[in-house]
Design a protein around this motif. Structure first.
Motif, PDB file in Angstrom:
ATOM      1  N   ASN A  15     -49.250 -62.434  59.935  1.00 14.32           N
ATOM      2  CA  ASN A  15     -49.912 -63.598  59.330  1.00 14.32           C
ATOM      3  C   ASN A  15     -50.157 -63.465  57.837  1.00 14.32           C
ATOM      4  OD1 ASN A  15     -50.582 -64.825  62.033  1.00 14.32           O
ATOM      5  ND2 ASN A  15     -51.561 -62.823  62.163  1.00 14.32           N
ATOM      6  N   SER A  16     -49.697 -62.379  57.251  1.00 11.17           N
ATOM      7  CA  SER A  16     -49.967 -62.165  55.824  1.00 11.17           C
ATOM      8  C   SER A  16     -49.099 -61.018  55.325  1.00 11.17           C
ATOM      9  CB  SER A  16     -51.437 -61.791  55.595  1.00 11.17           C
ATOM     10  OG  SER A  16     -51.689 -60.509  56.157  1.00 11.17           O
ATOM     11  N   GLY A  17     -49.084 -60.867  54.007  1.00  5.31           N
ATOM     12  CA  GLY A  17     -48.353 -59.748  53.433  1.00  5.31           C
ATOM     13  C   GLY A  17     -48.983 -58.418  53.812  1.00  5.31           C
ATOM     14  N   GLY A  54     -48.003 -49.977  42.376  1.00  7.43           N
ATOM     15  CA  GLY A  54     -47.549 -50.826  43.481  1.00  7.43           C
ATOM     16  C   GLY A  54     -48.703 -51.599  44.083  1.00  7.43           C
ATOM     17  N   TYR A  55     -48.403 -52.796  44.596  1.00  8.49           N
ATOM     18  CA  TYR A  55     -49.405 -53.544  45.356  1.00  8.49           C
ATOM     19  C   TYR A  55     -48.808 -53.915  46.700  1.00  8.49           C
ATOM     20  CZ  TYR A  55     -52.861 -56.946  46.867  1.00  8.49           C
ATOM     21  OH  TYR A  55     -53.819 -57.598  47.599  1.00  8.49           O
ATOM     22  N   HIS A  56     -49.477 -53.502  47.760  1.00  7.57           N
ATOM     23  CA  HIS A  56     -48.972 -53.775  49.101  1.00  7.57           C
ATOM     24  C   HIS A  56     -50.069 -54.355  49.976  1.00  7.57           C
ATOM     25  CE1 HIS A  56     -45.281 -51.765  47.983  1.00  7.57           C
ATOM     26  NE2 HIS A  56     -45.972 -50.728  47.557  1.00  7.57           N
ATOM     27  N   GLY A  57     -50.941 -55.168  49.383  1.00  8.35           N
ATOM     28  CA  GLY A  57     -51.991 -55.805  50.153  1.00  8.35           C
ATOM     29  C   GLY A  57     -53.190 -54.899  50.330  1.00  8.35           C
ATOM     30  N   VAL A  58     -54.046 -55.297  51.256  1.00 13.70           N
ATOM     31  CA  VAL A  58     -55.372 -54.693  51.295  1.00 13.70           C
ATOM     32  C   VAL A  58     -55.725 -54.022  52.623  1.00 13.70           C
ATOM     33  CG1 VAL A  58     -56.306 -56.161  49.485  1.00 13.70           C
ATOM     34  CG2 VAL A  58     -56.334 -56.981  51.845  1.00 13.70           C
ATOM     35  N   PHE A  71     -38.611 -52.222  51.509  1.00 18.57           N
ATOM     36  CA  PHE A  71     -38.803 -53.089  50.342  1.00 18.57           C
ATOM     37  C   PHE A  71     -39.908 -54.070  50.691  1.00 18.57           C
ATOM     38  CE2 PHE A  71     -34.335 -53.057  48.123  1.00 18.57           C
ATOM     39  CZ  PHE A  71     -34.554 -51.751  47.743  1.00 18.57           C
ATOM     40  N   ASP A  72     -40.938 -54.107  49.873  1.00 19.36           N
ATOM     41  CA  ASP A  72     -41.994 -55.099  50.055  1.00 19.36           C
ATOM     42  C   ASP A  72     -41.590 -56.343  49.263  1.00 19.36           C
ATOM     43  OD1 ASP A  72     -44.227 -56.650  50.213  1.00 19.36           O
ATOM     44  OD2 ASP A  72     -45.653 -55.041  49.777  1.00 19.36           O
ATOM     45  N   GLU A  73     -41.105 -57.336  50.007  1.00 16.30           N
ATOM     46  CA  GLU A  73     -40.583 -58.562  49.388  1.00 16.30           C
ATOM     47  C   GLU A  73     -41.554 -59.730  49.587  1.00 16.30           C
ATOM     48  OE1 GLU A  73     -36.984 -59.559  48.435  1.00 16.30           O
ATOM     49  OE2 GLU A  73     -35.865 -57.776  49.046  1.00 16.30           O
ATOM     50  N   ALA A 106     -43.910 -62.602  53.433  1.00 15.73           N
ATOM     51  CA  ALA A 106     -45.023 -63.507  53.796  1.00 15.73           C
ATOM     52  C   ALA A 106     -44.927 -64.691  52.819  1.00 15.73           C
ATOM     53  CB  ALA A 106     -46.377 -62.805  53.713  1.00 15.73           C
ATOM     54  N   LYS A 107     -46.036 -65.111  52.262  1.00 18.00           N
ATOM     55  CA  LYS A 107     -46.125 -66.104  51.184  1.00 18.00           C
ATOM     56  C   LYS A 107     -45.130 -67.259  51.314  1.00 18.00           C
ATOM     57  CE  LYS A 107     -48.183 -62.978  47.734  1.00 18.00           C
ATOM     58  NZ  LYS A 107     -49.486 -63.442  47.354  1.00 18.00           N
ATOM     59  N   GLY A 108     -43.962 -67.140  50.656  1.00 16.11           N
ATOM     60  CA  GLY A 108     -43.004 -68.239  50.588  1.00 16.11           C
ATOM     61  C   GLY A 108     -42.386 -68.616  51.921  1.00 16.11           C
TER      62      GLY A 108
HETATM   63  C1  LIG Z   1     -45.867 -57.138  47.204  1.00 19.76           C
HETATM   64  C2  LIG Z   1     -47.050 -57.617  47.992  1.00 19.76           C
HETATM   65  N1  LIG Z   1     -47.310 -57.076  49.188  1.00 19.76           N
HETATM   66  C3  LIG Z   1     -48.344 -57.477  49.938  1.00 19.76           C
HETATM   67  C4  LIG Z   1     -49.189 -58.461  49.485  1.00 19.76           C
HETATM   68  C5  LIG Z   1     -50.348 -58.873  50.318  1.00 19.76           C
HETATM   69  O1  LIG Z   1     -50.167 -60.135  50.836  1.00 19.76           O
HETATM   70  P1  LIG Z   1     -51.415 -60.926  51.461  1.00 19.76           P
HETATM   71  O2  LIG Z   1     -52.343 -61.248  50.342  1.00 19.76           O
HETATM   72  O3  LIG Z   1     -50.758 -62.128  52.098  1.00 19.76           O
HETATM   73  O4  LIG Z   1     -52.035 -60.023  52.483  1.00 19.76           O
HETATM   74  C6  LIG Z   1     -48.965 -59.059  48.243  1.00 19.76           C
HETATM   75  C7  LIG Z   1     -49.851 -60.113  47.736  1.00 19.76           C
HETATM   76  O5  LIG Z   1     -49.773 -60.529  46.608  1.00 19.76           O
HETATM   77  C8  LIG Z   1     -47.876 -58.609  47.471  1.00 19.76           C
HETATM   78  O6  LIG Z   1     -47.630 -59.112  46.260  1.00 19.76           O
END
Ligand SMILES: Cc1ncc(COP(=O)(O)O)c(C=O)c1O
Length: 439
Positions: free
Chosen positions: A112-114, A146-150, A251-253, A280-282
């Motif tokens: 349901n989310s990234g 890197g950002y991979h969500g929370v 790859f985190d796309e 996710a997102k798009g």
């Molecule tokens: C590369 C990447 N991974 C994961 C996420 C996390 O996605 P979400 O906010 O839908 O949990 C983001 C959000 O910007 C992101 O840019």
């Protein structure tokens, strides 16, 4: 904000995400409606969307096809459990997605989310190794910036200190980031220098032992840290090293998927295929929460073990493959394909690159980067006040009718893929005015 609205809306209860809550509530910034390239404020002022909401509204706002598909689906089948039950749209969507994906990534796990996609991908990597008798491969390698969500997995492999410092983390180490302004300043597209930074994986393998490493995860173009396209050759080297050492490459796309770089996925744009791809997102044009993890068939098949009545992978969400989100995603893919949006960033990318790099001589600018329909502008920080100048730029841009995103003193841009050349020119004309007016 409109005085009437301010008097009637109590802002206290919503603890807002990634927001300076007290600063915001003292001077709220509100969006009330949206169509195409533009939001409107509660007062009816237009605001050009320079960031696709939050990197997600790739086809622009208010798409009637998506709204109608969602409305229809709510009345047809509002919800169906995905555990030990199925519904046709989930399978239809999975097949549609695999047809768009890089060759071989033809198994889809819905989230349901990234953040959920990332944590799911990390678990799949572990499950794959475990199924092959390599259960000691439990450590992950992420990358600085890197950002991979929370989720706890995502922050462990992530490389942004504010997201990490408060919380306990999973075992992970990090590759160096690839932001090298001294040698790559003002690069157009992929920077020339830095491919060798991928070889740092050899150092981490020597330090930890390949047999303990489950997966490497990177964003093909780092987004949240301020749009860092990969140096030429970098992703190829990472791919080769992961294959050499039996490490799963993810790859985190979540940002780069669904047309942002000029191909359906950045993996295709760069010609490098990972073992797992998180999205996710798009996928729903931001209209409903959804994510999808694309998995190479060999990984999936390795996990399909034991008697057929065993649940092979103990993981899933109540809303994995939610029928209404599936309907939104299918309608979104129709729009993307009909309007050629999954490749449009490659077509309009040159105009975008010219326009963003023309800001090079604007006040405070120290670096500019671009790729596809993504871009970032670094500003000189004010003494002892990192982030203050970019924050002032964001507030002023909004006043002048433009939504931008900031991180530290970097301005990030990623407009809907429908943006016209004239709108690109308007966006950067506004931004120039904003920068020229900044202290
Ligand atoms: C590369 C990447 N991974 C994961 C996420 C996390 O996605 P979400 O906010 O839908 O949990 C983001 C959000 O910007 C992101 O840019």
């Amino acid at each position: 904000m409109n005085a009437i609205l301010r008097n009637t809306l109590d802002l206290d209860a919503w603890w807002m995400p990634f927001t300076a809550n007290r600063q915001f509530k003292a001077a709220p910034r509100m969006l009330a409606s949206a169509n195409g390239m533009f939001y409107r404020t509660p007062e009816g002022e237009p605001v050009m969307d320079g960031v696709s909401g939050l990197w997600c509204v790739n086809a622009g706002h208010g798409r009637p096809e998506i709204a109608e598909a969602v409305g229809r689906q709510l009345m047809e089948l509002d919800y169906a459990p995905g555990f030990q039950m199925g519904h046709p749209l989930g399978f239809t969507l999975a097949n549609r997605l695999t047809a768009l994906a890089p060759e071989g990534l033809d198994r889809i796990f819905f989230t349901n989310s990234g953040s959920e996609s990332v944590d799911t991908a990390l678990k799949i990597a572990i499950a794959y190794h475990r199924a092959r008798g390599e259960g000691q491969r439990t450590k992950f390698i992420g990358r600085e910036k890197g950002y991979h969500g929370v989720g706890f997995g995502g922050i462990s492999v992530g490389g942004l200190v504010n997201n990490r410092r408060l919380f306990p983390l999973l075992p992970a180490d990090h590759l160096p980031h690839t932001h090298l302004p001294a040698v790559n300043g003002f690069s157009r597209g992929q920077p020339a220098h830095g491919a060798e930074l991928a070889d740092e994986l050899e150092r981490l393998v020597a330090l930890h032992g390949a047999e303990t490493l489950a997966a490497v995860i990177v964003e093909p173009v780092a987004g949240s840290a301020g749009v860092l396209p990969p140096p030429v050759g970098y992703l190829d080297r990472l791919r080769a090293l992961c294959s050499k050492h039996g490490i799963v490459l993810i790859f985190d796309e979540v940002i780069t998927g669904f047309g942002r770089t000029g191909a359906p996925f950045a993996a295709q744009r760069f010609g490098v295929t990972p073992d797992i791809m998180t999205t996710a997102k798009g996928i729903t044009n931001g209209a409903l929460p959804m994510g999808a993890v694309f998995v190479r068939r060999e990984l999936h098949d390795a996990v399909m073990k034991g008697p057929p009545e065993t649940i092979e992978f103990f993981h899933g969400y109540t809303y994995s493959g939610h029928p209404v989100a599936c309907a939104a995603a299918l309608a979104t893919l129709d729009v993307y394909e009909r309007d050629g949006l999954l490749t449009r960033a490659a077509v309009i990318g040159d105009h975008w690159a010219d326009a963003i790099h023309a800001l090079r001589d604007a006040p405070h600018v120290t670096d500019i980067r671009n790729f596809g329909l993504m871009g970032a502008i670094d500003l000189q920080s004010r003494p002892d006040a990192v982030g203050a100048r970019a924050y002032a730029a964001m507030v002023e841009a909004l006043k002048q009718g433009l939504l931008i995103r900031i991180t530290g003193d970097t301005i990030a841009l990623s407009p809907p893929l429908i943006i016209s050349e004239a709108e690109i020119d308007e966006l950067f004309a506004t931004l120039r005015r904003v920068l020229e007016g900044l202290g």
